[in-house]
Design a protein around this motif. Structure first.
Motif, short mmCIF file in Angstrom:
data_model
loop_
_atom_site.label_atom_id
_atom_site.label_comp_id
_atom_site.label_asym_id
_atom_site.label_seq_id
_atom_site.Cartn_x
_atom_site.Cartn_y
_atom_site.Cartn_z
N ALA A 150 -10.41 5.72 3.39
CA ALA A 150 -10.64 5.58 4.84
C ALA A 150 -9.82 6.57 5.66
O ALA A 150 -10.29 7.05 6.69
CB ALA A 150 -10.36 4.14 5.27
N PRO A 168 -2.02 -0.49 -5.23
CA PRO A 168 -2.84 -0.28 -4.04
C PRO A 168 -2.46 1.05 -3.40
O PRO A 168 -1.29 1.28 -3.09
CB PRO A 168 -2.46 -1.46 -3.13
N CYS A 209 -4.62 10.33 2.24
CA CYS A 209 -4.64 10.84 3.61
C CYS A 209 -4.70 12.36 3.55
O CYS A 209 -3.72 13.00 3.16
CB CYS A 209 -3.40 10.36 4.36
N ALA A 251 -3.85 4.61 -0.88
CA ALA A 251 -4.80 5.28 0.01
C ALA A 251 -4.48 6.76 0.01
O ALA A 251 -3.34 7.17 -0.20
CB ALA A 251 -4.72 4.71 1.42
N MET A 283 0.83 -1.19 0.00
CA MET A 283 0.00 0.00 0.00
C MET A 283 0.88 1.26 0.00
O MET A 283 1.81 1.38 0.79
CB MET A 283 -0.91 0.01 1.23
N GLY A 306 -10.38 3.42 -7.36
CA GLY A 306 -9.88 2.35 -6.51
C GLY A 306 -9.00 2.81 -5.37
O GLY A 306 -8.28 2.01 -4.77
N PRO A 347 -2.79 3.08 7.24
CA PRO A 347 -3.44 1.80 6.91
C PRO A 347 -2.49 0.62 7.03
O PRO A 347 -1.28 0.74 6.78
CB PRO A 347 -3.90 2.01 5.46
N ASP A 404 -8.28 3.99 -1.64
CA ASP A 404 -8.85 3.84 -0.30
C ASP A 404 -8.96 5.23 0.35
O ASP A 404 -7.95 5.91 0.52
CB ASP A 404 -7.95 2.93 0.52
N THR A 429 1.00 -0.41 4.82
CA THR A 429 1.62 0.77 4.20
C THR A 429 3.12 0.54 4.04
O THR A 429 3.82 0.20 4.99
CB THR A 429 1.39 2.03 5.06
N ARG A 463 -12.75 7.09 -5.10
CA ARG A 463 -13.37 5.77 -4.96
C ARG A 463 -13.48 5.07 -6.30
O ARG A 463 -13.21 3.86 -6.42
CB ARG A 463 -14.75 5.91 -4.32
N GLY A 476 -3.80 4.91 -8.62
CA GLY A 476 -4.95 4.03 -8.77
C GLY A 476 -5.14 3.57 -10.21
O GLY A 476 -5.42 2.40 -10.47
#
Length: 301
Positions: free
Chosen positions: A72, A44, A48, A46, A1, A68, A115, A70, A118, A65, A39
């Motif tokens: 969160a 993978p 922040c 994310a 990630m 793809g 995450p 993340d 990472t 989203r 993405g």
């Protein structure tokens, strides 16, 4: 990630020449574009950041989203979204003015954890300038490096946002011991007033300098210097090109299991030529279309 940390904003892009040209909103921000590009390349990833609850913020998250990414780790706030008004020159280069007072991304707080899984964290652009968020991103950079994570930095200088250039240059140098890979443009390097060898001595394992249509050059800790030419392309604009380079470098390093500071030294001339070539091809695709529209993996095959 791979975690990309930094701002998401709205670029207002002129549809013709002239000060009163119609402006079209586009989803943007250097770190945001990097996350989208990762993405699309299939890494993978994310994001922040801190994003507004307004309609622009919802649109920014929707695209992440759909790509793809993340979301969160994204914090939310009721403040408005930052706006960046782009001015596109005759050669396709872009300059920006910003509307940043009281916007959501400035109130970012460093998360306690990243995450699971990472391996690398990428930083840059406005998020490392605008307080109080800048100090929170700086904290996350230093903490990530201390934990042994691979860290990437693209200062992506926006001079109009930097009230005290000398203080920023000092701060930039203070980040370097915590940076694994430094990527910056020739223009950034000139503004910062240093050299790749000076920056390498302060900490990074490699420094990649982009030279627009002339390609990219990497300088390594072992004295290596490797360059690739740019990919010929009819330039529509350069918005997001540097962010695409960031993503392609990180994606390529991940594919080589080289998201470790010590692994950069093992790439050698052939490895760097392949990696820089990937970044040059990816940036050319982005430059061939309007706005920050990075390529998908299949477009680079």
């Amino acid at each position: 990630m791979i975690v990309v940390a930094g701002e998401a904003l709205i670029d207002l892009v002129p549809q013709s020449r002239g000060a009163l040209a119609a402006l079209t909103p586009a989803l943007g921000g250097g770190p945001y574009n990097t996350a989208v590009a990762l993405g699309r390349l299939g890494s993978p990833v994310a994001f922040c950041s801190r994003v507004s609850y307004d309609a622009f913020g919802e649109a920014l998250l929707e695209r992440l989203r759909a790509t793809g990414v993340d979301v969160a780790p994204v914090q939310r706030g009721s403040e408005p979204t930052t706006l960046a008004v782009a001015t596109v020159g005759a050669d396709g280069s872009a300059a920006y003015s910003f509307y940043v007072e009281g916007t959501a991304d400035r109130l970012f707080r460093a998360p306690a954890e990243l995450p699971d899984g990472t391996r690398a964290v990428s930083f840059g652009t406005c998020s490392l300038v605008l307080e109080p968020g800048a100090s929170a991103y700086e904290e996350l950079l230093r903490r990530s490096a201390a934990r042994g994570l691979f860290t990437a930095l693209d200062p992506n200088i926006r001079a109009g946002l930097i009230a005290d250039p000398d203080a920023y240059r000092v701060r930039f140098k203070s980040w370097l011991p915590s940076v694994s890979l430094l990527k910056l443009s020739e223009e950034d390097a000139e503004w910062l007033g240093g050299t790749p060898r000076e920056w390498l001595a302060a900490g990074p394992g490699a420094v990649v300098v982009t030279r627009g249509g002339d390609g990219l050059t990497v300088f390594t800790r072992d004295g290596g210097e490797y360059a690739v030419p740019g990919e010929p392309v009819e330039v529509v604009d350069t918005i997001g090109a540097g962010d695409t380079v960031n993503a392609a470098l990180l994606h390529g390093l991940a594919a080589r299991d080289a998201l470790r500071p010590e692994a950069l030294a093992a790439l050698g001339p052939d490895g760097w030529a392949d990696l820089l070539g990937l970044a040059a091809r990816a940036a050319a695709v982005t430059c061939s279309r309007a706005g920050a529209e990075p390529p998908y993996a299949y477009e680079l095959d």
